[in-house]
Enzyme design. Structure first.
Site, PDB file in Angstrom:
ATOM      1  N   GLY A  82       5.517 -16.481 -44.667  1.00 33.28           N
ATOM      2  CA  GLY A  82       7.129 -16.700 -44.937  1.00 33.28           C
ATOM      3  C   GLY A  82       7.817 -15.560 -44.877  1.00 33.28           C
ATOM      4  CB  SER A 181       3.158 -16.573 -40.355  1.00 30.64           C
ATOM      5  OG  SER A 181       4.237 -16.631 -40.129  1.00 30.64           O
ATOM      6  CE1 TYR A 182       6.805 -10.203 -44.443  1.00 33.26           C
ATOM      7  CE2 TYR A 182       5.391 -10.513 -46.331  1.00 33.26           C
ATOM      8  CZ  TYR A 182       6.239  -9.944 -45.630  1.00 33.26           C
ATOM      9  OH  TYR A 182       6.665  -8.677 -46.327  1.00 33.26           O
ATOM     10  CG  ASP A 417       3.610 -17.412 -32.197  1.00 31.64           C
ATOM     11  OD1 ASP A 417       4.779 -18.031 -32.639  1.00 31.64           O
ATOM     12  OD2 ASP A 417       3.359 -16.631 -33.179  1.00 31.64           O
ATOM     13  CG  HIS A 470       3.498 -18.993 -35.791  1.00 26.10           C
ATOM     14  ND1 HIS A 470       3.560 -17.561 -35.549  1.00 26.10           N
ATOM     15  CD2 HIS A 470       4.060 -19.193 -37.032  1.00 26.10           C
ATOM     16  CE1 HIS A 470       3.895 -17.176 -36.816  1.00 26.10           C
ATOM     17  NE2 HIS A 470       4.213 -17.892 -37.811  1.00 26.10           N
TER      18      HIS A 470
END
Length: 493
Positions: A82, A181-182, A417, A470
């Site tokens: 996020g 991701s984050y 991605d 992703h």
């Protein structure tokens, strides 16, 4: 036999660790799930762990016991990123125990089917919503929603210590921390907290072995400079524009050095603006046409094609936008909230009807021991509640410290991605300066090239997944389970 082994192991723990509970708390056992009519492939547990008694800060988890050998298989923590996104993203759309099929009418509960490529095939796996305020996690003190990397890591470490106290029979299992991701920030910062805790002698002692990051952000410069070479290499911008932007920016794409650089970068942004940022191979859906697109495809309205292994469902809609700025996705300081990004028209528009419908159903909430909607609000894939600050700096120092301490690390990237391009991850892993122990080569699933990998000293590996976006297990579930299994068991990928 598995129950006998578990009982013997639990008895051993009772003798050696008398202050801990005998086994997984039966009050947390998930006995049924609305939408699923079959038999679970293994036991499931879920509930809350309080990480701050004073403020009432509670993190929600869903634990899937391994379908293989629970007493010996690794325990794996999964974190979505996020910041502010729920780990039910991984549970529902990626590698959870079920495939979710959209209900026949709007608002009806999804149908759940067993997922043949669930990561619980080979591991015990914990999905946790972190930090408080995300997903089904919450705090009674909303000031807790002012947070950042370091507080999140500290809370997650507290969560783990308390979780293993509740589930003592898993304390001896190898333990890994994973995410995407984050979570490229969450995973190494938490791993470092765990490593420090082991050195301090925190109890219970976690049998921490290593960590894995998928399409994860890492460093302002490396990630920020990844986009332009990626889009050029993929044939998305012309040689002329690449030369123009390269000459104007002098290689500093994330931090424009002059007006000419900024203007050239604007041209790049314009050229790629119609693409799906999470997978340049996938359609970019716009507005409400999603159902028309799906129906024309003659496919069931589900999030995964049941029986098909390599493609995500078109209902899983992501409209082009930026989860972070395309340049320098991990700048220091306050991270714009999802609501703020949305007001600028640059956040992905996600149709997550299946997850939202299921997790906001009160019968589901009750079955998984989650607080009701009228108590903590609706579940959202990515929340706007947080005032989140990136305060841990570059992750390179964390990766270096952890690998030099002997912890195993796998950095993997879906190679299509555009949100966190593989070019940045490949560059920063190489920048650590470790000797190459496994020269760049293809890796295979079912005798087909599934991507490429390169191994380094100190148990560091970099891996690409060919044709994936992703969220790798969503796009390539069979290949994802293959490399996950091989890495966890120490096999050559």
């Amino acid at each position: 036999m598995a129950l006998f082994v578990s009982s013997v192991f639990s008895f051993f723990l009772l003798v050696t660790l008398p202050l801990l509970t005998l086994a997984a708390p039966e009050s947390a056992l998930v006995t049924h799930l609305p939408g699923f009519s079959g038999t679970f492939s293994s036991k499931h547990y879920s509930g809350y762990i309080t990480v701050d008694e004073v403020n009432g800060r509670n993190l929600f988890y869903y634990f899937v016991v391994s379908e293989g050998n629970p007493a010996k298989d690794p325990v794996v923590l999964w974190l979505n990123g996020g910041p502010g996104c729920s780990s039910f993203d991984g549970f529902v759309y990626e590698h959870g125990p079920f495939n979710f099929e959209l209900g026949g009418s709007s608002g009806s509960l999804p149908k759940l089917h067993l997922n043949p490529y669930s990561w619980s095939k080979v591991s015990n796996i914990i999905y946790v919503d972190s930090p408080a305020g995300v997903g089904l996690s919450y705090s009674k003190n909303t000031s807790d929603y002012y947070t950042g990397d370091l507080k999140t890591a500290s809370d997650s470490h507290t969560f783990l210590l308390k979780w293993f106290q509740l589930y003592p029979e898993f304390q001896q299992n190898p333990f890994y921390i994973t995410g995407e991701s984050y979570a490229g920030v969450y995973v190494p910062t938490l791993s470092y907290e765990v490593a420090k805790g082991i050195q301090r002698g925190d109890k219970p002692t976690l049998n921490f072995k290593g960590y894995m990051v998928g399409n994860g952000v890492c460093d302002t410069t490396y990630d920020g400079n990844a986009l332009v070479p990626f889009v050029h290499g993929m044939g998305l911008i012309s040689d002329d524009l690449f030369q123009e932007v390269n000459n104007a920016c002098k290689g500093s794409y994330w931090n424009p050095v002059n007006d000419g650089c900024e203007n050239s970068l604007d041209k790049v942004d314009s050229e790629i603006s119609g693409l799906n940022i999470y997978d340049i191979l996938e359609p970019c859906y716009h507005g409400s046409e999603i159902r028309e697109v799906t129906q024309k495809s003659n496919l069931p309205l589900s999030f995964r094609r049941l029986g098909e292994t390599n493609r995500p469902m078109p209902v899983r809609k992501r409209i082009f936008g930026r989860a972070w700025p395309l340049r320098a996705p991990v700048r220091d300081g306050r991270v714009p909230s999802w609501n703020e990004l949305g007001s600028l028209g640059v956040v992905p528009c996600m149709n997550d009807e299946v997850a939202s419908t299921w997790l906001n159903n009160e019968a589901v909430r009750s079955a998984i021991h989650a607080q009701p909607v009228d108590s903590i609000g609706e579940w959202e894939l990515c929340t706007g509640k947080l005032d989140f600050h990136h305060d841990a700096g570059s992750m390179i120092k964390y990766h270096k410290n952890l690998t030099l301490l002997g912890y195993r690390a796998l950095i993997y990237s879906g190679d299509h991605d555009m949100c966190v391009p593989f070019t940045g991850s490949e560059a920063w892993t190489r920048s650590l300066g470790y000797n190459i122990t496994d020269t760049w080569r293809p890796w295979y699933t079912n005798d087909q090239v599934s991507g490429y990998t390169q191994g380094y000293a100190h148990n560091l590996s970099f891996l690409t997944i060919k044709g994936s976006g992703h969220t790798v297990p969503e796009y390539k579930p069979q290949e994802a389970l293959a490399f996950y299994t091989r890495w966890l068991t120490g096999q050559k990928i």
